[in-house]
Design a protein around this motif. Structure first.
Motif, PDB file in Angstrom:
ATOM      1  N   UNK A   1       3.141   4.968  -1.922  1.00 18.36           N
ATOM      2  CA  UNK A   1       2.757   4.851  -3.082  1.00 18.36           C
ATOM      3  C   UNK A   1       3.186   6.336  -3.718  1.00 18.36           C
ATOM      4  N   UNK A   2       2.889   7.267  -2.943  1.00 14.68           N
ATOM      5  CA  UNK A   2       2.958   8.948  -3.731  1.00 14.68           C
ATOM      6  C   UNK A   2       3.891   9.562  -3.032  1.00 14.68           C
ATOM      7  N   UNK A   3       4.801   9.330  -1.831  1.00  8.43           N
ATOM      8  CA  UNK A   3       5.433  10.064  -1.026  1.00  8.43           C
ATOM      9  C   UNK A   3       4.979  11.235  -0.220  1.00  8.43           C
ATOM     10  N   UNK A   4       3.904  11.519  -0.439  1.00 11.78           N
ATOM     11  CA  UNK A   4       3.443  12.362   0.524  1.00 11.78           C
ATOM     12  C   UNK A   4       3.343  11.926   1.921  1.00 11.78           C
ATOM     13  N   UNK A   5       3.524  12.954   2.648  1.00  9.93           N
ATOM     14  CA  UNK A   5       3.501  12.795   4.327  1.00  9.93           C
ATOM     15  C   UNK A   5       2.153  12.342   5.043  1.00  9.93           C
ATOM     16  N   UNK A   6       2.182  11.364   5.504  1.00 12.44           N
ATOM     17  CA  UNK A   6       0.940  10.670   5.965  1.00 12.44           C
ATOM     18  C   UNK A   6       0.587  11.369   7.305  1.00 12.44           C
ATOM     19  N   UNK A   7      -0.953  11.288   7.597  1.00 12.09           N
ATOM     20  CA  UNK A   7      -1.421  11.846   8.809  1.00 12.09           C
ATOM     21  C   UNK A   7      -1.560  10.739   9.747  1.00 12.09           C
ATOM     22  N   UNK A   8      -1.114  10.713  10.815  1.00  8.36           N
ATOM     23  CA  UNK A   8      -1.134   9.425  11.848  1.00  8.36           C
ATOM     24  C   UNK A   8      -2.435   9.991  12.663  1.00  8.36           C
ATOM     25  N   UNK A   9      -3.656   9.602  12.402  1.00  2.00           N
ATOM     26  CA  UNK A   9      -4.748   9.786  13.043  1.00  2.00           C
ATOM     27  C   UNK A   9      -5.502   8.663  14.076  1.00  2.00           C
TER      28      UNK A   9
END
Lengths: 189, 50
Positions: free
Chosen positions: B5-13
């Motif tokens: 959606x916004x290109x931010x690096x996601x956190x694998x939690x």
């Protein structure tokens, strides 16, 4: 923690039965949530979702419900106690999502005509919530003898529920903040 | 993973075994990612990488 986005905490009204007293409880909890700063909420009535019943799980996912669960930082489930457990349709709807729930807080509001106030349905929910990846809090709200708690129009008759619900929501919001911080910042090793 | 959606690096939690009738084992490992900016959730299936 991201300080810009408010916490999203939808309230799920978990029964479709005609004359449901749980609707009064759900609207009351929703109204109390709306008084909290930094929190947005919506009331999700499962009677309005109309999920198919000829399949189950993610195959019957409702996009609106899925999006609400994805946005959520915590959920409140308002459930009556039917034969000592939760309504089948509520379970059917909860089962339609999974990734949306993981590491998010869940609080249960039990509703019953008896003095037990949904204590048994709340206990039944614990393994379900765990399997869905939700994190149940250790405060509940028990609307026992619910016909004495609300009048026919949904007006609260027993003011003690304001304080009880306040305690419940404070714990839920604390857990929602902590888990959001974790989802945002703490990676799985 | 980048947020779609916004290109931010996601956190694998989280990781979670989920039911999948398309694999012989009947379940597949999913990594759960969360976008710290917009709150989007993504599940990345292990079989996607194979």
């Amino acid at each position: 923690m991201n300080g810009v986005r408010p916490l999203s905490i939808p309230v799920i009204l978990g029964t479709t039965r005609k004359g449901r007293m749980s609707a009064h409880a759900a609207r009351f909890v929703f109204s109390q949530l709306q008084k909290r700063e930094g929190v947005t909420s919506e009331l999700i009535d499962i009677a309005e979702l109309n999920l198919p019943v000829d399949d189950a799980g993610e195959a019957v996912k409702d996009p609106r419900f899925s999006l609400a669960m994805e946005r959520a930082d915590a959920i409140v489930i308002v459930s009556p106690e039917y034969n000592h457990s939760f309504p089948g349709l509520l379970k059917h709807i909860l089962d339609s999502c999974l990734k949306e729930y993981i590491h998010k807080a869940a609080g249960i509001v039990g509703v019953s005509a008896s003095v037990f106030g949904g204590a048994r349905v709340i206990e039944h929910f614990q393994p379900v919530l765990r399997e869905l990846g939700l994190v149940p809090i250790f405060w509940d709200v028990n609307f026992g003898t619910v016909h004495k708690v609300f009048d026919g129009g949904g007006e609260l008759l027993d003011q003690a529920y304001i304080r009880r619900t306040d305690k419940f929501l404070s714990e839920l919001i604390w857990m929602a903040r902590v888990l959001r911080y974790g989802r945002e910042n703490i990676s799985l090793e | 993973m980048r947020c779609p959606s916004c290109g931010t690096l996601m956190n694998r939690h989280a990781e979670k075994l989920i039911k999948d009738s398309h694999v012989p084992e009947g379940e597949v490992l999913a990594s759960i990612h969360y976008c710290p900016k917009c709150g989007k959730v993504e599940a990345e299936l292990e079989r996607d990488d194979e």
